[in-house]
Design an enzyme around this catalytic site. Structure first.
Site, PDB file in Angstrom:
ATOM      1  N   THR A   1       0.820  -1.211   0.000  1.00  0.00           N
ATOM      2  CA  THR A   1       0.000   0.000   0.000  1.00  0.00           C
ATOM      3  C   THR A   1       0.857   1.266   0.000  1.00  0.00           C
ATOM      4  O   THR A   1       0.468   2.289  -0.545  1.00  0.00           O
ATOM      5  CB  THR A   1      -0.929  -0.014   1.246  1.00  0.00           C
ATOM      6  OG1 THR A   1      -1.754  -1.152   1.146  1.00  0.00           O
ATOM      7  CG2 THR A   1      -1.785   1.218   1.352  1.00  0.00           C
TER       8      THR A   1
ATOM      9  N   GLU B   1      -2.549 -29.498  27.698  1.00  0.00           N
ATOM     10  CA  GLU B   1      -3.780 -30.281  27.474  1.00  0.00           C
ATOM     11  C   GLU B   1      -3.557 -31.374  26.428  1.00  0.00           C
ATOM     12  O   GLU B   1      -4.407 -32.233  26.236  1.00  0.00           O
ATOM     13  CB  GLU B   1      -4.904 -29.358  27.040  1.00  0.00           C
ATOM     14  CG  GLU B   1      -5.462 -28.511  28.166  1.00  0.00           C
ATOM     15  CD  GLU B   1      -6.643 -27.668  27.714  1.00  0.00           C
ATOM     16  OE1 GLU B   1      -7.746 -28.201  27.552  1.00  0.00           O
ATOM     17  OE2 GLU B   1      -6.427 -26.460  27.488  1.00  0.00           O
TER      18      GLU B   1
ATOM     19  N   TYR C   1      -7.972   0.681  -4.011  1.00  0.00           N
ATOM     20  CA  TYR C   1      -6.660   1.098  -4.479  1.00  0.00           C
ATOM     21  C   TYR C   1      -5.880  -0.122  -4.909  1.00  0.00           C
ATOM     22  O   TYR C   1      -6.243  -1.247  -4.593  1.00  0.00           O
ATOM     23  CB  TYR C   1      -5.901   1.866  -3.378  1.00  0.00           C
ATOM     24  CG  TYR C   1      -5.489   0.987  -2.222  1.00  0.00           C
ATOM     25  CD1 TYR C   1      -6.346   0.747  -1.161  1.00  0.00           C
ATOM     26  CD2 TYR C   1      -4.234   0.382  -2.206  1.00  0.00           C
ATOM     27  CE1 TYR C   1      -5.974  -0.074  -0.126  1.00  0.00           C
ATOM     28  CE2 TYR C   1      -3.852  -0.452  -1.156  1.00  0.00           C
ATOM     29  CZ  TYR C   1      -4.735  -0.667  -0.123  1.00  0.00           C
ATOM     30  OH  TYR C   1      -4.370  -1.489   0.901  1.00  0.00           O
TER      31      TYR C   1
ATOM     32  N   SER D   1       1.469  -7.438  -0.670  1.00  0.00           N
ATOM     33  CA  SER D   1       2.197  -8.465   0.092  1.00  0.00           C
ATOM     34  C   SER D   1       1.315  -9.674   0.394  1.00  0.00           C
ATOM     35  O   SER D   1       1.793 -10.678   0.911  1.00  0.00           O
ATOM     36  CB  SER D   1       2.806  -7.885   1.359  1.00  0.00           C
ATOM     37  OG  SER D   1       1.839  -7.741   2.362  1.00  0.00           O
TER      38      SER D   1
ATOM     39  N   THR E   1       1.689  -4.388   4.321  1.00  0.00           N
ATOM     40  CA  THR E   1       1.590  -4.727   5.747  1.00  0.00           C
ATOM     41  C   THR E   1       1.006  -6.128   5.990  1.00  0.00           C
ATOM     42  O   THR E   1       1.199  -6.685   7.070  1.00  0.00           O
ATOM     43  CB  THR E   1       0.733  -3.695   6.501  1.00  0.00           C
ATOM     44  OG1 THR E   1      -0.558  -3.639   5.892  1.00  0.00           O
ATOM     45  CG2 THR E   1       1.371  -2.329   6.489  1.00  0.00           C
ATOM     46  N   ASP E   2       0.312  -6.691   4.986  1.00  0.00           N
ATOM     47  CA  ASP E   2      -0.381  -7.973   5.214  1.00  0.00           C
ATOM     48  C   ASP E   2       0.568  -9.075   5.681  1.00  0.00           C
ATOM     49  O   ASP E   2       0.221  -9.857   6.573  1.00  0.00           O
ATOM     50  CB  ASP E   2      -1.081  -8.444   3.925  1.00  0.00           C
ATOM     51  CG  ASP E   2      -2.308  -7.612   3.588  1.00  0.00           C
ATOM     52  OD1 ASP E   2      -2.657  -6.723   4.391  1.00  0.00           O
ATOM     53  OD2 ASP E   2      -2.912  -7.850   2.523  1.00  0.00           O
TER      54      ASP E   2
ATOM     55  N   LYS F   1       0.311  -7.950  12.678  1.00  0.00           N
ATOM     56  CA  LYS F   1      -0.763  -7.082  12.176  1.00  0.00           C
ATOM     57  C   LYS F   1      -2.066  -7.529  12.833  1.00  0.00           C
ATOM     58  O   LYS F   1      -2.457  -8.685  12.699  1.00  0.00           O
ATOM     59  CB  LYS F   1      -0.860  -7.165  10.652  1.00  0.00           C
ATOM     60  CG  LYS F   1      -1.876  -6.191  10.065  1.00  0.00           C
ATOM     61  CD  LYS F   1      -1.862  -6.136   8.550  1.00  0.00           C
ATOM     62  CE  LYS F   1      -2.867  -5.095   8.077  1.00  0.00           C
ATOM     63  NZ  LYS F   1      -2.927  -4.953   6.627  1.00  0.00           N
TER      64      LYS F   1
HETATM   65  N1  ASP Z   1      -2.682  -5.573   0.905  1.00  0.00           N
HETATM   66  C1  ASP Z   1      -1.668  -4.617   1.171  1.00  0.00           C
HETATM   67  C2  ASP Z   1      -0.320  -5.328   1.166  1.00  0.00           C
HETATM   68  O1  ASP Z   1      -0.039  -6.028   2.087  1.00  0.00           O
HETATM   69  C3  ASP Z   1      -1.938  -3.941   2.460  1.00  0.00           C
HETATM   70  C4  ASP Z   1      -0.897  -2.957   2.914  1.00  0.00           C
HETATM   71  O2  ASP Z   1       0.156  -2.803   2.363  1.00  0.00           O
HETATM   72  O3  ASP Z   1      -1.166  -2.274   3.920  1.00  0.00           O
HETATM   73  O4  ASP Z   1       0.390  -5.195   0.224  1.00  0.00           O
END
Ligand code: ASP
Length: 359
Positions: free
Chosen positions: A41, A316, A54, A87, A120-121, A193
């Site tokens: 992103t 367990e 996007y 990602s 971020t994924d 995340k």
């Molecule tokens: N889907 C995006 C990625 O991981 C989300 C992000 O970058 O925040 O590339």
């Protein structure tokens, strides 16, 4: 008159020489930071049709660097495009390329640190993978953003600024890859995340955050004590994507049967990570299938889908009897990485268990 003009000329030359020298010294003193871009992103642009939609990985590494002119006050930067993907499609091929490039660059005397721009994924997975296979103590910082570059109040530029400042900071050495977003620094092993869209999506639920960024300055709160980087025994030097053992994750839920596990075994899986309920638990049917898999030589690691805590041995579930490995503090997605690298070295469950204690 003649002498006065010539001495004025000499003064001017001296002044420009001094200025040139000062600038050269300033540039000389700035650390050399490489920016390796992979997409996400942070390099994303909104689509014309809707503000919410996007596309990740639209802008190039040079666009990202140019968009933040202030970066040139902090470091001498140069960029490389490793990939340009969302990602969610991160894969072993890109990981191996990224790890090899980090190792090459960090071995150079004139490279002081690396910033990786990333979605971020799966950022926490890439960070953890690099923490196991990059053989350097120089800073590696992963940055991303929750809002695309074209959004109102995009967070990419400030995250990139913080990332470069952190990679240029000698205090960041020896800590392994760091994740920085929302002014917060996380260790690769801890970062997770935890929210779909919020800026404070990254948390370090088990051991807490590594520190904070405050107006470009890093404040570290803790040191990481688990093995990583120069203290890691794992390496991917010379490995190809297909050399990495096949490890899968099975998600536990009420009424889970054994068929997923059986299917994976029939596909030649080498390791299964159970993303278990609670303390790494699952149904009797899934347990029976996992026991059968372990008896056939598949490494079985138990983790928890709760998002935090420790899954220790024999609570367990009788790991000793069933031949399982406890995932300890690792999330299933990180356990998959450690198990994959572990299985590239050994399939002794005792040794594999030891990796989960140390890394
Ligand atoms: N889907 C995006 C990625 O991981 C989300 C992000 O970058 O925040 O590339």
């Amino acid at each position: 008159m003649k002498t006065k003009t010539s001495s004025m000329k000499t003064n001017k030359i001296l002044l420009s020489l001094t200025l040139a020298l000062t600038f050269a010294q300033a540039a000389w003193a700035l650390p050399n930071i490489k920016v390796l871009a992979t997409g996400g992103t942070i390099a994303g642009a909104q689509t014309a049709q809707s503000d919410a939609g996007y596309k990740s990985g639209t802008f190039s590494v040079n666009d990202l660097i140019k968009a933040v002119p202030q970066l040139t006050n902090v470091a001498v930067l140069s960029g490389e495009q490793i990939a340009n993907i969302g990602s969610q499609t991160m894969n072993h091929e890109v990981w191996l390329k990224l790890a090899a490039r980090c190792n090459e660059l960090l071995a150079q005397k004139d490279v002081d640190g690396i910033v990786i721009t990333h979605g971020t994924d799966t950022m926490e997975e890439t960070a953890y993978f690099l923490s196991l296979v990059v053989k350097s103590d120089k800073p590696v910082v992963l940055v991303g953003s929750m809002r695309p570059a074209t959004a109102i109040s995009a967070d990419g530029p400030i995250n990139l600024c913080n990332g470069v400042a952190l990679a240029a900071n000698p205090e960041a050495k020896g800590r392994g890859p760091l994740v920085v977003l929302n002014d917060t620094i996380h260790y690769a092993r801890e970062a997770q995340k935890m929210h779909t869209t919020r800026m404070d999506t990254f948390q370090s639920p088990n051991r807490g955050i590594a520190g904070m960024m405050n107006t470009g300055k890093a404040f570290f709160y803790s040191m990481n004590t688990t093995r990583h980087n120069t203290k890691s025994e794992f390496s991917v030097a010379g490995l190809k994507t297909n050399d990495l053992p096949y490890v899968a994750i099975v998600y536990s839920h009420a009424n889970l049967g054994g068929e997923m596990v059986d299917f994976l075994v029939s596909q030649g899986v080498k390791g299964i990570v159970l993303d278990g309920v609670g303390d790494g638990n699952t149904t009797d049917a899934a347990l029976a299938a996992l026991e059968k898999a372990a008896k056939q030589g598949v490494a079985v690691v138990r983790c928890s889908r709760t998002g935090s805590g420790v899954v220790d041995r024999n609570v367990e579930v009788n790991d000793d009897k069933l031949g399982f490995i406890a995932g300890m503090e690792l999330s299933a997605q990180k356990a998959r990485i450690l198990l994959m690298l572990g299985l590239a070295k050994t399939n002794d469950p005792k040794q594999l268990q030891q990796y989960f204690v140390e890394y």
